[in-house]
Design a protein around this motif. Sequence first.
Motif, short mmCIF file in Angstrom:
data_model
loop_
_atom_site.label_atom_id
_atom_site.label_comp_id
_atom_site.label_asym_id
_atom_site.label_seq_id
_atom_site.Cartn_x
_atom_site.Cartn_y
_atom_site.Cartn_z
N GLN A 162 -18.56 -17.55 20.30
CA GLN A 162 -18.71 -17.66 18.85
C GLN A 162 -19.80 -16.71 18.34
OE1 GLN A 162 -20.32 -21.41 17.27
NE2 GLN A 162 -18.56 -21.48 15.89
N GLN A 163 -20.94 -16.69 19.02
CA GLN A 163 -22.04 -15.81 18.61
C GLN A 163 -21.64 -14.34 18.72
OE1 GLN A 163 -25.21 -17.01 21.23
NE2 GLN A 163 -25.18 -19.13 20.47
N VAL A 164 -20.91 -14.00 19.79
CA VAL A 164 -20.46 -12.62 19.98
C VAL A 164 -19.52 -12.20 18.87
CG1 VAL A 164 -19.02 -11.15 21.46
CG2 VAL A 164 -20.85 -12.55 22.47
N CYS A 165 -18.57 -13.06 18.53
CA CYS A 165 -17.62 -12.74 17.44
C CYS A 165 -18.37 -12.48 16.14
CB CYS A 165 -16.62 -13.87 17.26
SG CYS A 165 -15.39 -14.00 18.57
N LYS A 166 -19.35 -13.29 15.85
CA LYS A 166 -20.13 -13.10 14.61
C LYS A 166 -20.88 -11.78 14.65
CE LYS A 166 -20.67 -18.02 13.53
NZ LYS A 166 -21.62 -19.18 13.48
N ARG A 167 -21.47 -11.46 15.79
CA ARG A 167 -22.23 -10.21 15.90
C ARG A 167 -21.32 -8.99 15.78
NH1 ARG A 167 -24.54 -10.94 20.64
NH2 ARG A 167 -23.54 -9.31 21.86
N LEU A 168 -20.08 -9.12 16.28
CA LEU A 168 -19.13 -8.00 16.20
C LEU A 168 -18.32 -7.99 14.90
CD1 LEU A 168 -17.72 -8.00 19.87
CD2 LEU A 168 -19.55 -6.58 18.91
N ASN A 169 -18.64 -8.95 14.01
CA ASN A 169 -17.92 -9.08 12.73
C ASN A 169 -16.41 -9.27 12.94
OD1 ASN A 169 -20.20 -8.77 10.97
ND2 ASN A 169 -20.20 -6.58 11.46
N LEU A 170 -16.08 -10.08 13.94
CA LEU A 170 -14.69 -10.40 14.22
C LEU A 170 -14.43 -11.85 13.82
CD1 LEU A 170 -14.25 -8.73 17.73
CD2 LEU A 170 -13.23 -7.97 15.57
N ASP A 171 -13.50 -12.04 12.90
CA ASP A 171 -13.16 -13.40 12.49
C ASP A 171 -12.43 -14.09 13.64
OD1 ASP A 171 -13.13 -15.52 10.83
OD2 ASP A 171 -11.70 -14.70 9.37
N TYR A 172 -12.58 -15.39 13.73
CA TYR A 172 -11.98 -16.13 14.85
C TYR A 172 -11.48 -17.48 14.38
CZ TYR A 172 -16.40 -18.68 14.88
OH TYR A 172 -17.47 -19.44 14.52
N ALA A 173 -10.60 -18.05 15.17
CA ALA A 173 -10.10 -19.40 14.93
C ALA A 173 -10.26 -20.20 16.20
CB ALA A 173 -8.63 -19.35 14.51
N CYS A 174 -10.63 -21.47 16.06
CA CYS A 174 -10.71 -22.38 17.20
C CYS A 174 -9.34 -23.03 17.39
CB CYS A 174 -11.77 -23.44 16.97
SG CYS A 174 -13.44 -22.77 16.83
N LEU A 175 -8.81 -22.99 18.59
CA LEU A 175 -7.48 -23.54 18.83
C LEU A 175 -7.33 -23.92 20.30
CD1 LEU A 175 -4.87 -20.60 18.85
CD2 LEU A 175 -7.29 -20.31 19.25
N PRO A 176 -6.43 -24.84 20.60
CA PRO A 176 -6.17 -25.17 22.00
C PRO A 176 -5.19 -24.17 22.61
CG PRO A 176 -4.79 -26.53 20.61
CD PRO A 176 -5.64 -25.69 19.68
N SER A 177 -5.19 -24.09 23.91
CA SER A 177 -4.12 -23.38 24.61
C SER A 177 -3.09 -24.41 25.02
CB SER A 177 -4.65 -22.66 25.84
OG SER A 177 -3.55 -22.17 26.61
#
Length: 413
Positions: free
Chosen positions: A339-354
């Motif tokens: 999560q921290q890495v995505c924020k630092r790289l300005n990449l939006d993300y979604a939390c989801l199960p596999s």
Amino acid sequence: MTVVPMLVVNGDRLDRSLYQLAEIGKLPNKGVSRVAFSTEDLLARQLVRSWMVEAGMNVRIDAAGNIVGRYAGWRAGAALATGSHIDTVPVAGRYDGCLGVLAGIEMVRVLNENNVRLNHPIEVIVFTDEERSVIGSKAMAGEVKEEPEYYARLDGTPIHPCLEKIGGNWAKIATAKRDRSDIAAFVELHVEQGGVLEHLGKPIGLVEGIVGQYRFAVSIIGRMNHAGTTPMDMRKDALVAAAQMVLAVNKIAVETPGEQVATVGYLNVSPNATNTVPGKVDLRIDLRDLSQAHLEELIWRMKEEFRAIAAATGTEFTLRETLHILPTLSAPPIKDVIQQVCKRLNLDYACLPSRAGHDAQEIGRITDTGMIFVPSQHGISHSEDEYTSPDECTQGANVLLQTFLELDKVYPF
């Protein structure tokens, strides 16, 4: 003060690696066929092993046939590991499994080129036969069944010669087991194999966990009879009962709060004749959720519904469990770092199960695991039309790289 540039993967090289690997087992319509233990699988394993060596890794093959590439750290001890599989279903695309392996190799290439070593060693693992038996990751988790016939190929070929072909050894398969002292954490990059990220417009999926699975074989017994001469109130129609059970499975999944999924994907009617009341129906149920307790509750409700349906239709049924895989939740420290890495790289993300199974699910039995997803176009996988763009693959690989740099600070040596 010298500013050290942030390390990034070589996206073009990663894309070329995906293309080159897909040439092995290439089908006429752009798909790939590289079933485990086939000639194509062996050639692909040789290619990937050579890339590991070129990237600066020491490579070994364990008794389960897993290829383990190790990039030394400043300290000996537990590794930070990544990887996936390169075997395919009979008609596949180029990304499922392969992206996770090749992104791991690309990460090590970048570190090696920049003379960077982490405190932890890094391992990139190619797991054996993920698509059918999952024997590679199961062996590493110490979960292999003792009966070799369980792992025989569909054509009856025993597992012993299959493992021997790739450098494994069934007689010593217990030696493939690892534990937390060997692997401090495991992170797998994978294409989503679903359409959620594309639907949400998110480039990265932060996987909350890999669902548990139950599969059941159900047989419904009625009474076979003449379709014209048997009055409706005197019938014991197995197909009518089966139809109600199919609807009951769907209703339970739809109406129960949660994100569970339930599917009846197999139905066999006997005698399957237009002018005969069906006497027997066999069906198969697939049930998945992140919570084991919730799965057990759903199964209890399903059985209650089936009993009521059987009583109302004058039929009988048997229900036999054919598969049970426990859920594996992602470790909070790994999720936090991604999560921290995505924020630092300005990449939006979604939390989801596999909702599909992965090697990370088995490795999660012995150490902390996490997963990173990238989108699958139209949610297509296990198909020659599977596609994830080069930019999306590169973004996922960069998240993996930065995640490893951060995990090196989080996990003890």
